[in-house]
Design an enzyme around this catalytic site. Structure first.
Site, PDB file in Angstrom:
ATOM      1  N   ASP A   1     118.457 -99.083  23.187  1.00 53.86           N
ATOM      2  CA  ASP A   1     119.536-100.073  23.237  1.00 53.86           C
ATOM      3  C   ASP A   1     119.578-100.843  21.911  1.00 53.86           C
ATOM      4  O   ASP A   1     118.624-101.544  21.575  1.00 53.86           O
ATOM      5  CB  ASP A   1     119.232-101.020  24.403  1.00 53.86           C
TER       6      ASP A   1
ATOM      7  N   ASN B   1     128.460-100.111  28.097  1.00 56.35           N
ATOM      8  CA  ASN B   1     129.623 -99.286  27.722  1.00 56.35           C
ATOM      9  C   ASN B   1     130.385 -99.881  26.534  1.00 56.35           C
ATOM     10  O   ASN B   1     131.611 -99.781  26.460  1.00 56.35           O
ATOM     11  CB  ASN B   1     130.561 -99.046  28.914  1.00 56.35           C
TER      12      ASN B   1
ATOM     13  N   CYS C   1     128.307-100.025  23.230  1.00 55.92           N
ATOM     14  CA  CYS C   1     127.578 -99.560  22.035  1.00 55.92           C
ATOM     15  C   CYS C   1     127.301 -98.054  22.071  1.00 55.92           C
ATOM     16  O   CYS C   1     127.903 -97.285  21.321  1.00 55.92           O
ATOM     17  CB  CYS C   1     126.249-100.305  21.887  1.00 55.92           C
ATOM     18  N   ARG C   2     126.381 -97.622  22.936  1.00 54.91           N
ATOM     19  CA  ARG C   2     125.894 -96.239  22.886  1.00 54.91           C
ATOM     20  C   ARG C   2     126.849 -95.228  23.513  1.00 54.91           C
ATOM     21  O   ARG C   2     127.203 -94.221  22.890  1.00 54.91           O
ATOM     22  CB  ARG C   2     124.516 -96.143  23.562  1.00 54.91           C
TER      23      ARG C   2
END
Ligand code: 4NP
Length: 173
Positions: free
Chosen positions: A137, A22, A24-25
């Site tokens: 990722d 929770n 980066c993407r």
């Protein structure tokens, strides 16, 4: 196909984006979906959040590399604080969009009563060019990984909104 439910609910539609950390993407997905919703005049119709399946970064801000990509698309991750996905989230949200198959397995493992599994979907199911259905990722990779995530997440969240708007019969207000 989206899980069937009353069309549309008489409350905001609850959408959660989930990755591993929770940072980066999923914060980028949350911010870009929020932007697409705002651009469509549908702000009042959605409750939007993000989370990670892991707890390592709980309370942290977004990764600066994701924040830079967000800024380049006109959105800010400044107020972001990471949180971990919980079983309560699975009960509360109508749609939980995960970034990869590991996230999918970890999210479904929280659904001990097997009551909410149909809500949990790979975000790239909504991508017209889904490749292997994963938002990879980018955490340990280089700048290319973040650029790819940005493009995939921007496109996928745009098409997700199109799919939800069609499903719920939403019109701009
Ligand atoms: P995210 O990226 O799941 O897109 O937020 C990651 C962030 C942190 C780690 C892995 C992935 N980590 O191992 O700490």
């Amino acid at each position: 196909m989206l899980p069937s439910m009353p069309d549309p609910p008489d409350r905001p539609i609850r959408v959660m984006f989930t990755c591993l950390g929770n940072i980066c993407r999923s914060p980028l997905a949350e911010a870009l979906f929020r932007k697409h919703v705002r651009d469509a005049g549908l702000e009042a119709r959605f409750e939007i959040a993000s989370s990670g399946t892991g707890d390592w970064h709980v309370g942290s801000g977004a990764d600066p590399r994701s924040a830079a990509h967000a800024r380049s698309l006109g959105v800010s991750l400044d107020g972001h604080r990471a949180q971990q996905l919980t079983a309560d989230h699975l009960a509360h949200f109508d749609h939980v969009l995960v970034m990869d198959k590991a996230n999918l397995g970890d999210a479904l493992a929280l659904d001990s009563d097997e009551a909410h599994g149909a809500k949990v979907r790979l975000l790239r199911e909504f991508d017209p060019d889904p490749d292997d259905y994963a938002v990879p990722d980018p955490y340990y990779g280089g700048a290319d990984g973040f650029a790819h995530v940005q493009a995939v997440v921007d496109r996928s969240t745009r098409h997700l909104l199109g799919g939800l708007a069609a499903h719920y019969g939403l019109k701009a207000e």
